[in-house]
Design an enzyme around this catalytic site. Structure first.
Site, PDB file in Angstrom:
ATOM      1  N   ASN A 109      63.978  16.782  36.386  1.00  0.00           N
ATOM      2  CA  ASN A 109      65.119  17.583  36.830  1.00  0.00           C
ATOM      3  C   ASN A 109      66.482  16.951  36.590  1.00  0.00           C
ATOM      4  O   ASN A 109      67.491  17.414  37.129  1.00  0.00           O
ATOM      5  CB  ASN A 109      64.945  17.947  38.307  1.00  0.00           C
ATOM      6  CG  ASN A 109      63.904  19.047  38.480  1.00  0.00           C
ATOM      7  OD1 ASN A 109      63.681  19.829  37.549  1.00  0.00           O
ATOM      8  ND2 ASN A 109      63.262  19.096  39.627  1.00  0.00           N
ATOM      9  N   ASN A 132      59.413  20.922  41.350  1.00  0.00           N
ATOM     10  CA  ASN A 132      60.168  21.346  42.528  1.00  0.00           C
ATOM     11  C   ASN A 132      60.894  22.681  42.389  1.00  0.00           C
ATOM     12  O   ASN A 132      62.041  22.816  42.827  1.00  0.00           O
ATOM     13  CB  ASN A 132      61.113  20.222  42.959  1.00  0.00           C
ATOM     14  CG  ASN A 132      60.325  19.141  43.670  1.00  0.00           C
ATOM     15  OD1 ASN A 132      59.408  19.453  44.427  1.00  0.00           O
ATOM     16  ND2 ASN A 132      60.643  17.885  43.420  1.00  0.00           N
ATOM     17  N   GLY A 243      57.549  13.428  38.986  1.00  0.00           N
ATOM     18  CA  GLY A 243      57.489  13.345  37.528  1.00  0.00           C
ATOM     19  C   GLY A 243      56.408  12.378  37.069  1.00  0.00           C
ATOM     20  O   GLY A 243      55.632  12.687  36.151  1.00  0.00           O
ATOM     21  N   TRP A 263      65.839  10.998  33.504  1.00  0.00           N
ATOM     22  CA  TRP A 263      66.990  10.117  33.284  1.00  0.00           C
ATOM     23  C   TRP A 263      67.633   9.814  34.645  1.00  0.00           C
ATOM     24  O   TRP A 263      68.557  10.514  35.079  1.00  0.00           O
ATOM     25  CB  TRP A 263      68.011  10.776  32.333  1.00  0.00           C
ATOM     26  CG  TRP A 263      69.118   9.834  31.966  1.00  0.00           C
ATOM     27  CD1 TRP A 263      70.379   9.818  32.484  1.00  0.00           C
ATOM     28  CD2 TRP A 263      69.063   8.763  31.022  1.00  0.00           C
ATOM     29  NE1 TRP A 263      71.107   8.789  31.931  1.00  0.00           N
ATOM     30  CE2 TRP A 263      70.327   8.128  31.022  1.00  0.00           C
ATOM     31  CE3 TRP A 263      68.073   8.254  30.170  1.00  0.00           C
ATOM     32  CZ2 TRP A 263      70.633   7.031  30.218  1.00  0.00           C
ATOM     33  CZ3 TRP A 263      68.360   7.166  29.362  1.00  0.00           C
ATOM     34  CH2 TRP A 263      69.627   6.576  29.396  1.00  0.00           C
ATOM     35  N   HIS A 293      61.426   6.175  46.449  1.00  0.00           N
ATOM     36  CA  HIS A 293      61.205   6.151  45.003  1.00  0.00           C
ATOM     37  C   HIS A 293      61.846   4.939  44.335  1.00  0.00           C
ATOM     38  O   HIS A 293      62.822   4.385  44.824  1.00  0.00           O
ATOM     39  CB  HIS A 293      61.791   7.404  44.359  1.00  0.00           C
ATOM     40  CG  HIS A 293      61.079   8.651  44.737  1.00  0.00           C
ATOM     41  ND1 HIS A 293      59.729   8.725  44.928  1.00  0.00           N
ATOM     42  CD2 HIS A 293      61.546   9.908  44.965  1.00  0.00           C
ATOM     43  CE1 HIS A 293      59.395   9.953  45.261  1.00  0.00           C
ATOM     44  NE2 HIS A 293      60.478  10.693  45.305  1.00  0.00           N
TER      45      HIS A 293
END
Ligand code: CTP
EC number: 2.4.3.-
Length: 319
Positions: A109, A132, A243, A263, A293
């Site tokens: 995303n 999501n 991801g 990214w 994360h």
């Protein structure tokens, strides 16, 4: 050799909190990149020692009954009861049973997708995974439209649909769900206690309005199994992001894997600002101590796999 070198070094990785995107230079999409079939197969085999995407993608109906008690994965002291609605929406067989695809896209995303023009390329892949419930319609040129599987963390109901406070927001979520039109909706319902009510709302909407989606609720062991695989390969993640979970699962049923929208840095390779999400104003938060994360660390691992030809990362414009 049996080991797949992902970290690029034999010493444990340290958490890389830097945002220096320049260090993460990836060749433009057009540059030579060759798929390494041998390596991809080796990775699939290794991951299969930890989890089987075909099974772990969802708990099946036969394994639970209404009223069963489940301990949340991250809040072991909290429990939930399997509701009648949840039970009804559990698949009877794995939505990935015997599935194999030539090429798959996993769409993260990141705002790096904006102005990428990658939509068309993404839509050419045999199987497209999104995260999501990210919107596609308004961004089709950059992110495409095709969706075969989309994830939905319970927090999405709060962040993107105002916790369904009124009829307008309920309708918005309902329309988004209708637009999925038969694809797999993957809801991590057993991760953390905070999502209980939100998962119930979504389940209710789907049943009440006969929404055409194939629901899947990841197995209780998936998170730890995925983490175990990456830790074994010296990628010291705290909690895998959606991801990374999707990539790990996709190795089972995709021959070639293409990643877009990965990214986790506020500047692109030319030092231009990049939004955290392509579609909202959420800010970069993963560097805070509270965030579970370790996205830059994950990115480093994915980049190393890109360089070895196990997957292809696109972080700029598509041709
Ligand atoms: N991602 C990325 N760079 C960003 C934003 C996202 O690489 N700037 C990737 C991550 O792998 C992430 C996925 O795209 O898991 C989907 O993004 P998002 O919806 O933000 O996922 P999570 O952070 O995993 O979700 P949550 O915040 O609900 O835990």
């Amino acid at each position: 050799r049996a080991e797949v070198v992902i970290n690029g070094s034999s010493s444990p990785a340290v958490v890389d909190r830097s945002n220096e995107s320049i260090k993460h230079n990836i060749q433009p999409a057009s540059a030579k990149w060759r798929h390494n079939q041998t390596l991809s197969l080796r990775i699939r085999k290794q991951i299969l020692k930890f989890l089987d995407a075909e099974k772990d993608i969802s708990v099946l109906k036969g394994t639970l009954k209404p009223g069963d008690i489940i301990h949340y994965i991250f809040d072991r002291d909290s429990t939930m009861n399997v509701s009648q609605n949840l039970y009804e929406l559990l698949p009877r067989t794995s939505p990935l049973k015997n599935k194999h695809f030539g090429t798959c896209a996993i769409v993260g995303n990141s705002g790096v997708l904006l102005n990428s023009g990658c939509g068309q390329e993404i839509d050419t892949h045999s199987f497209v995974i999104r995260c999501n419930l990210a919107p596609v319609q308004e961004y089709a040129r950059d992110v495409g439209l095709k969706t075969d599987l989309v994830t939905m963390n319970p927090s999405v109901v709060q962040r993107a649909f105002e916790d369904l406070v009124n009829a307008t927001w309920r309708e918005k979520l309902l329309q988004r769900l209708h637009s999925l039109n038969g694809s797999i909706l993957w809801i991590p319902a057993f991760m953390a206690r905070g999502g209980k009510q939100r998962v119930e709302w979504v389940n209710e909407l789907i049943l009440k309005h006969r929404v055409n989606v194939r629901t899947a609720y990841p197995s209780l062991r998936l998170l730890h199994a995925v983490r175990g695989y990456w830790l074994t390969n010296k990628v010291h993640i705290k909690r895998p992001t959606t991801g990374l979970l999707m990539y790990t699962l996709a190795t089972r049923f995709c021959n070639q894997i293409y990643l877009y929208g990965f990214w986790p840095f506020p500047l692109d390779q030319n030092q231009n600002p990049v939004k955290y999400h392509y579609y909202d104003s959420l800010k970069y938060g993963y560097t805070s101590q509270a965030s579970p994360h370790t996205m830059p660390l994950e990115f480093k691992a994915l980049k190393s796999l890109h360089e070895q030809g196990a997957l292809k990362l696109t972080v700029g414009q598509c041709d």
